[in-house]
Motif scaffolding. Structure first.
Motif, PDB file in Angstrom:
ATOM      1  N   TYR A  77      -3.261   5.726 -12.089  1.00  0.00           N
ATOM      2  CA  TYR A  77      -3.895   5.058 -13.231  1.00  0.00           C
ATOM      3  C   TYR A  77      -4.903   4.017 -12.742  1.00  0.00           C
ATOM      4  O   TYR A  77      -6.031   3.929 -13.238  1.00  0.00           O
ATOM      5  N   LEU A  78      -4.510   3.249 -11.719  1.00  0.00           N
ATOM      6  CA  LEU A  78      -5.397   2.211 -11.191  1.00  0.00           C
ATOM      7  C   LEU A  78      -6.628   2.797 -10.519  1.00  0.00           C
ATOM      8  O   LEU A  78      -7.661   2.124 -10.418  1.00  0.00           O
ATOM      9  N   TRP A  79      -6.546   4.028 -10.041  1.00  0.00           N
ATOM     10  CA  TRP A  79      -7.727   4.656  -9.442  1.00  0.00           C
ATOM     11  C   TRP A  79      -8.894   4.691 -10.427  1.00  0.00           C
ATOM     12  O   TRP A  79     -10.056   4.619 -10.021  1.00  0.00           O
ATOM     13  N   SER A  80      -8.588   4.812 -11.709  1.00  0.00           N
ATOM     14  CA  SER A  80      -9.640   4.818 -12.728  1.00  0.00           C
ATOM     15  C   SER A  80      -9.903   3.431 -13.288  1.00  0.00           C
ATOM     16  O   SER A  80     -11.039   3.099 -13.643  1.00  0.00           O
ATOM     17  N   VAL A  81      -8.866   2.592 -13.370  1.00  0.00           N
ATOM     18  CA  VAL A  81      -9.030   1.258 -13.950  1.00  0.00           C
ATOM     19  C   VAL A  81      -9.962   0.390 -13.107  1.00  0.00           C
ATOM     20  O   VAL A  81     -10.879  -0.264 -13.640  1.00  0.00           O
ATOM     21  N   VAL A  82      -9.749   0.355 -11.804  1.00  0.00           N
ATOM     22  CA  VAL A  82     -10.505  -0.567 -10.955  1.00  0.00           C
ATOM     23  C   VAL A  82     -12.015  -0.332 -11.059  1.00  0.00           C
ATOM     24  O   VAL A  82     -12.772  -1.294 -11.270  1.00  0.00           O
ATOM     25  N   PRO A  83     -12.533   0.909 -10.945  1.00  0.00           N
ATOM     26  CA  PRO A  83     -13.985   1.077 -11.080  1.00  0.00           C
ATOM     27  C   PRO A  83     -14.488   0.827 -12.499  1.00  0.00           C
ATOM     28  O   PRO A  83     -15.670   0.547 -12.692  1.00  0.00           O
ATOM     29  N   ASN A  84     -13.614   0.945 -13.502  1.00  0.00           N
ATOM     30  CA  ASN A  84     -14.031   0.607 -14.856  1.00  0.00           C
ATOM     31  C   ASN A  84     -14.105  -0.889 -15.064  1.00  0.00           C
ATOM     32  O   ASN A  84     -14.865  -1.373 -15.906  1.00  0.00           O
ATOM     33  N   GLU A  85     -13.313  -1.643 -14.314  1.00  0.00           N
ATOM     34  CA  GLU A  85     -13.257  -3.081 -14.481  1.00  0.00           C
ATOM     35  C   GLU A  85     -14.120  -3.850 -13.481  1.00  0.00           C
ATOM     36  O   GLU A  85     -14.387  -5.029 -13.673  1.00  0.00           O
ATOM     37  N   MET A  86     -14.536  -3.201 -12.410  1.00  0.00           N
ATOM     38  CA  MET A  86     -15.365  -3.872 -11.403  1.00  0.00           C
ATOM     39  C   MET A  86     -16.259  -2.835 -10.726  1.00  0.00           C
ATOM     40  O   MET A  86     -15.793  -1.751 -10.387  1.00  0.00           O
ATOM     41  N   PRO A  87     -17.533  -3.148 -10.504  1.00  0.00           N
ATOM     42  CA  PRO A  87     -18.419  -2.197  -9.844  1.00  0.00           C
ATOM     43  C   PRO A  87     -17.914  -1.824  -8.449  1.00  0.00           C
ATOM     44  O   PRO A  87     -17.524  -2.697  -7.664  1.00  0.00           O
ATOM     45  N   ALA A  88     -17.931  -0.558  -8.136  1.00  0.00           N
ATOM     46  CA  ALA A  88     -17.467  -0.095  -6.822  1.00  0.00           C
ATOM     47  C   ALA A  88     -18.331  -0.636  -5.689  1.00  0.00           C
ATOM     48  O   ALA A  88     -17.904  -0.650  -4.530  1.00  0.00           O
ATOM     49  N   SER A  89     -19.534  -1.103  -6.008  1.00  0.00           N
ATOM     50  CA  SER A  89     -20.439  -1.633  -4.989  1.00  0.00           C
ATOM     51  C   SER A  89     -20.127  -3.087  -4.620  1.00  0.00           C
ATOM     52  O   SER A  89     -20.706  -3.616  -3.676  1.00  0.00           O
ATOM     53  N   TRP A  90     -19.218  -3.719  -5.330  1.00  0.00           N
ATOM     54  CA  TRP A  90     -18.880  -5.112  -5.047  1.00  0.00           C
ATOM     55  C   TRP A  90     -18.097  -5.207  -3.742  1.00  0.00           C
ATOM     56  O   TRP A  90     -17.588  -4.203  -3.231  1.00  0.00           O
ATOM     57  N   PRO A  91     -17.938  -6.415  -3.182  1.00  0.00           N
ATOM     58  CA  PRO A  91     -17.283  -6.568  -1.880  1.00  0.00           C
ATOM     59  C   PRO A  91     -15.875  -5.983  -1.870  1.00  0.00           C
ATOM     60  O   PRO A  91     -15.157  -5.983  -2.878  1.00  0.00           O
ATOM     61  N   GLU A  92     -15.489  -5.501  -0.712  1.00  0.00           N
ATOM     62  CA  GLU A  92     -14.186  -4.864  -0.538  1.00  0.00           C
ATOM     63  C   GLU A  92     -13.042  -5.788  -0.961  1.00  0.00           C
ATOM     64  O   GLU A  92     -12.068  -5.345  -1.582  1.00  0.00           O
ATOM     65  N   GLU A  93     -13.154  -7.075  -0.629  1.00  0.00           N
ATOM     66  CA  GLU A  93     -12.101  -8.012  -1.001  1.00  0.00           C
ATOM     67  C   GLU A  93     -11.982  -8.143  -2.509  1.00  0.00           C
ATOM     68  O   GLU A  93     -10.876  -8.303  -3.044  1.00  0.00           O
ATOM     69  N   ALA A  94     -13.097  -8.090  -3.204  1.00  0.00           N
ATOM     70  CA  ALA A  94     -13.074  -8.166  -4.660  1.00  0.00           C
ATOM     71  C   ALA A  94     -12.398  -6.935  -5.255  1.00  0.00           C
ATOM     72  O   ALA A  94     -11.628  -7.035  -6.204  1.00  0.00           O
ATOM     73  N   LEU A  95     -12.688  -5.769  -4.705  1.00  0.00           N
ATOM     74  CA  LEU A  95     -12.061  -4.543  -5.199  1.00  0.00           C
ATOM     75  C   LEU A  95     -10.556  -4.571  -4.980  1.00  0.00           C
ATOM     76  O   LEU A  95      -9.779  -4.141  -5.850  1.00  0.00           O
ATOM     77  N   ARG A  96     -10.127  -5.069  -3.822  1.00  0.00           N
ATOM     78  CA  ARG A  96      -8.683  -5.160  -3.583  1.00  0.00           C
ATOM     79  C   ARG A  96      -8.044  -6.138  -4.562  1.00  0.00           C
ATOM     80  O   ARG A  96      -6.942  -5.917  -5.065  1.00  0.00           O
ATOM     81  N   ALA A  97      -8.736  -7.227  -4.830  1.00  0.00           N
ATOM     82  CA  ALA A  97      -8.205  -8.198  -5.776  1.00  0.00           C
ATOM     83  C   ALA A  97      -8.073  -7.585  -7.160  1.00  0.00           C
ATOM     84  O   ALA A  97      -7.091  -7.799  -7.851  1.00  0.00           O
TER      85      ALA A  97
END
Length: 537
Positions: free
Chosen positions: A215-235
Motif C-alpha cells: 500500500y505504501l508503495w503507492s502512497v509515498v509517491p502520491n504524497e511526495m515527489p519521487a525526485s525529492w531527497p532520499e531522506e525525505a522519501l524515507r521519512a
C-alpha cells in the motif's frame, strides 16, 4: 492528508549505523493487510467495472480468503446493485453445479443465474421480476422459493449476460486475478484483492485489501515527489506507515467498512500506476519502522508547508497531543507564498452559505484578526450590523470555501480594512538569508529567526541593516527590508497575505525536504517535528 500532490510528506531515514533495533512491545501495532476504501471515484456508485480477465471470486473469513468461483470472462465484468425479485431453485455445493443448472433452465426459456448465499451455499435464481405476482406462475412450475429484493444483493454481468448473483448476509464478494497479477478496476490497477461492498442505504463501494507495505508503495509517491531527497522519501514512508497503523480500526472511517480512504482525508492512494523505483526503495528500506511516543504509535500528521512555524494540535483538532507541538522551521526552501482578496459581498456570501441555524450577524461591515499564536491566526472575527462572528481553528480556512475555496493556511496577515475603519498602509519586515525568508507583520513585536544550526534568536533592528545571527557553530547574515504598501486597498476589500499550505500540525513537507537538503537524516527530521518521539521497529 495531502493538501496538494507534490507537497505531502514524512521524512524518516535509518541506517544500521544510526538505528538500534528495539525490543517488541506488548502493544505491538497491527501490520496485517489493510482495507482501503477507494472512495475518490468508486465510493457509493451505481456500478463498478472489473476489466481484468480470468477472475477468482471469494469471501474473506476468519481463515482468510476463501475462493468460491472462477469466472473465465472474455469481457469486463460489471457489478451493480440488484433490486429484482427472484425465486430460487435447488441447492448446490459449487458454482459449477449451480451454473450448469442455470444453463439448463435458460435453454427452457427461464432467466436463470447461479446465486451464492455463503460459503458452499449455492442455488439458482430465476428472475428478475418486478414482484412476486409477476413470478407466481414460473415459481409454481419450478417449485421455487421466493427471494425478495434486499439491500445487499449484487449482480455480476459481462457482455450483456448475467453471470452471478451474490446474496450473502455475511460476506461481500472479493476479486483477484487468477494469475495473481494486479487487478484492473476501471482504469487503475491494484495489488491485493478488491472487495465490493453494498451497505444499507448505499450503492457500491470498492475496497482494496492490500499488504501494508505494498500500500505504501503507492502512497509515498502520491504524497511526495519521487525526485525529492532520499531522506525525505524515507521519512514519508515511515510517517505514512505510522499514520496508517494508528488510524486503522478507528478515526473517521470507523463505521465505513474500511480502515482508511484513498483521498486527502487519509492518504492519497491510486494503486500500481503511481509506484516508482525511488519511493518503493524508501518504503522497503524502512520496512516496519514506526514513530512512537512512549508505548504508543503517534498520529503522524503532516502537511505541505508551514511558512515558518508549525502549530499545536489543539489549535486545529481540540486535543493537545504532547508530540504535536509548535516548532520553528530549520529550512523551508519553498514556503508557498499566497494572496487572497475578499470584498464585503464575499463575506456576506460566505455567511449565507453556512449551515441552517448558524448565528446571524446581519450584513458584514469589517473583518479583523483576534488572537495570533505560532505565527498563525487563531481567531478571525467577522463584524456585522447585528453582531460578530468569531471563527476558530480550521473554521478560519473553510469559511471562505464558498467564495473561491478554503484558505491555503492560517499563516497570514490582514492588509485591507473596511471603509468604516479606513485603510492604512501595511508594513512588513522581511528577513532574507540562508535560513529562509521570514515576515514580521506589525502586530508581532518580536521576530525569531532559526538558522541552519538550529539556533533561534529575536531580531529587533531597523530597516536596511544587516544582522549577524550567531548560531552554535556558524554565523549567518541577514538583510532587513521594510516594505510599505503605498496605496491602500480598495474600500471594502480585504487582502490576506499568507505563507504555507495546510493545517500546520506535525511535519511540514517542504521543511522536511529542506532539512534533507541540509544533510539531516530522516530520524532527525521526524524528531524535530514530533516532540519527544522515537523511531523504532
Amino acid at each position: 492528508m495531502k493538501p496538494i500532490k507534490y507537497f505531502v510528506s514524512f521524512l524518516i531515514y535509518v541506517t544500521i549505523a544510526f538505528y538500534a533495533i528495539e525490543p517488541t512491545y506488548a502493544n505491538a501495532p497491527n501490520l496485517s493487510p489493510i482495507r482501503i476504501g477507494l472512495t475518490s471515484n468508486l465510493g457509493n456508485v451505481n456500478s463498478i467495472t472489473i476489466n481484468s480477465l480470468g477472475i477468482n471470486i471469494g469471501f474473506e473469513t476468519s481463515w482468510g480468503f476463501q475462493q468460491i468461483a472462477y469466472i473465465n470472462n472474455t469481457s469486463p465484468i460489471t457489478a451493480a446493485p440488484d433490486w429484482s425479485f427472484y425465486f430460487s431453485v435447488g441447492t448446490f455445493f459449487s458454482f459449477i453445479d449451480a451454473n450448469a443448472e442455470a444453463v439448463s433452465l435458460r435453454t427452457r426459456g427461464f432467466r436463470a443465474v447461479p446465486a451464492v448465499r455463503g460459503i458452499g451455499l449455492w442455488t439458482v435464481y430465476v428472475g428478475g421480476y418486478a414482484g412476486e405476482l409477476d413470478a407466481a406462475a414460473d415459481m409454481a412450475a419450478l417449485w421455487g422459493t421466493p427471494a425478495p429484493a434486499n439491500n445487499r444483493r449484487i449482480l455480476l454481468s459481462a457482455g450483456g449476460a448475467n453471470l452471478l448473483v451474490i446474496d450473502s448476509a455475511d460476506y461481500f464478494p472479493q476479486f483477484t486475478t487468477a494469475t495473481g497479477t494486479p487487478i484492473q478496476i476501471g482504469t487503475r490497477f491494484f495489488r491485493g484483492r478488491i472487495e465490493i461492498m453494498r451497505r444499507p442505504g448505499q450503492n457500491l463501494t470498492a475496497v482494496n485489501i492490500i499488504n501494508l507495505e505494498e500500500y505504501l508503495w503507492s502512497v509515498v509517491p502520491n504524497e511526495m515527489p519521487a525526485s525529492w531527497p532520499e531522506e525525505a522519501l524515507r521519512a514519508q514512508a515511515v510517517a505514512s506507515r505510522t499514520f496508517s497503523v494508528t488510524r486503522r480500526g478507528g478515526g473517521t472511517h470507523v463505521n465505513d467498512g474500511f480502515d482508511l480512504c484513498n483521498t486527502t482525508c487519509c492518504h492519497v492512494y491510486t494503486g500500481l500506476d503511481a509506484e516508482t523505483a525511488a519511493t518503493t526503495t524508501a518504503v522497503n528500506s524502512t520496512s516496519g519502522m514506526l514513530i512512537w511516543h512512549g508505548n504508543s504509535t503517534i498520529l503522524a500528521s503532516y502537511f505541505a508547508s508551514s511558512g515558518g512555524f508549525t502549530d499545536n494540535s489543539e489549535n486545529v483538532w481540540i486535543n493537545a497531543l504532547p508530540y504535536l507541538r509548535s516548532v520553528a522551521e530549520i529550512y523551508e526552501p519553498d514556503p508557498l507564498i499566497w494572496t487572497r482578496s475578499f470584498t464585503l459581498a464575499d463575506l456576506n456570501a460566505a455567511m449565507a452559505a453556512r449551515p441552517a441555524g448558524s448565528p446571524q450577524i446581519g450584513n458584514a461591515t469589517n473583518m479583523t484578526i483576534g488572537r495570533m499564536e505560532n505565527n498563525r491566526v487563531q481567531e478571525l472575527i467577522i463584524h456585522g450590523t447585528a453582531g460578530t462572528l468569531s471563527l476558530n481553528r480550521e473554521q478560519i480556512r473553510t469559511f471562505f470555501a464558498p467564495v473561491g475555496g478554503s484558505l491555503p493556511s492560517r499563516n497570514f496577515v490582514l492588509a485591507g480594512s473596511a471603509p468604516t475603519h479606513g485603510a492604512t498602509p501595511d508594513i512588513a519586515i522581511q528577513v532574507l538569508g540562508a535560513g529562509g525568508i521570514r515576515t514580521q507583520p506589525p502586530h508581532i513585536s518580536t521576530l525569531h529567526i532559526r538558522t541552519s544550526s538550529g539556533f533561534s534568536t529575536p531580531l529587533t533592528t531597523s530597516a536596511g541593516a544587516t544582522v549577524s545571527v550567531l548560531g552554535s557553530h556558524m554565523i549567518h547574515s541577514y538583510t532587513l527590508d521594510i516594505q510599505t504598501q503605498t496605496s491602500p486597498p480598495p474600500h471594502g476589500t480585504f487582502v490576506l497575505n499568507g505563507r504555507g499550505h495546510g493545517h500546520g500540525v506535525g511535519m511540514s513537507q517542504q521543511g522536511a525536504r529542506g532539512m534533507a537538503l541540509r544533510g539531516y537524516n530522516f530520524i532527525q527530521i521526524l524528531q524535530h517535528y514530533y516532540t519527544g518521539a522515537e523511531v523504532r521497529r
